[in-house]
Design a protein around this motif. Sequence first.
Motif: not given
Length: 358
Positions: A194-202, A204-209, A213-214, A227-228
């Motif tokens: 799909g579409y990705f904007a300029k920036g970054g991403f990770k 997560i397993k559960t929204p809100g937590s 994370q990967y 986490g780092s």
Amino acid sequence: MKNFFKIFIIAVAGFSLVVSCEKDEDQAVLNEATQSKISTDKTTIVLDKTQLDSEAVSFTWLKSTFNITVVSKPQIELGIKGTNFKESKLVDAVSSPSSLTNRQLNTLAMSLGAVANTVNEIEVRLKTTVGKASFYSNVITLAVTPYVLGPVYNYTDLYLIGDATAAGWTNEATNTKFLPLQKETTAGVYSYTGYFAKGGFKMIKTPGSWDTQYGMGGATGILSSSGSSGDIKVDVAGYYKVTVNTNALVYTFVSIADPTVSYNAISMIGTASGDWNTDVDLQKSTFDSHIWVKKKITLNSGEFKFRANHDWGVSWGVAKEFFGVADLGGGNIPVSETFKYDVYFNDITAEFSVIPVY
């Protein structure tokens, strides 16, 4: 005068422990001669919603004994650990041993405020009532994992987060813009097109937590669950496919051609969403016009298909529950159990996810 009030207060305080006979001079003070005791056959209990009426736990108990003959009522009392049995629940202890089924203990645990699919510490004791007086046994602690009735969903989802994605960096459970990656048939492998904007991403397993994370590891293509971990960078906005393997801790992120076909509407139709004459529209993502979402929809036990523009000219389906790649003009998508679901459809790849909302 002071002495009189002291005597009166003492008399009132002791009243609940006094058993009256026919004559005032025959009154006797009730004392617990032997404290009641309770034990259990297990202290760790994972409740099974597929065996609702099977025994989950058994309690063995010994009644209190008293210095005089009385009528007593023993009950098993349950409360969340640390609450001192505030807002506890009581179950009549008719005979020893007494057992609770998966259904009964789950209902009790959830009514106490236990969290489903999580280990909860629940304290148990025997409460013996004589008139207005109560006597208590020792306390045992159970580690109980309750369930929420619904479909058996043995899958782990990952969601995109970051300013390159629809959700942004707002990691709150109330954020409704999280989009899941597509689960592959190989465990631990996911993808998203799909579409990705300029920036970054990770991811997560559960929204809100942030607990699971990967992100990017020591180099491009290396995935880290720390986490780092770093952000996976998107230097130029556009359409991409990301594939991750959470077992091997690797990922790929490659550019793809812009989609050439677009639709005005994507809907669900069938007995699961209503009937075969009624379209239930999904909402088009404002971030990516090729992603369609319907949150917290109650689907019936039945089947459905996706179709474009409320017409059978373009429809998608496959005989696979929860997730998959729907075939153009394919079979019906089954729903085994009536429940609330989040539904996602990608019109670029015909990938779909139907995720139970517990």
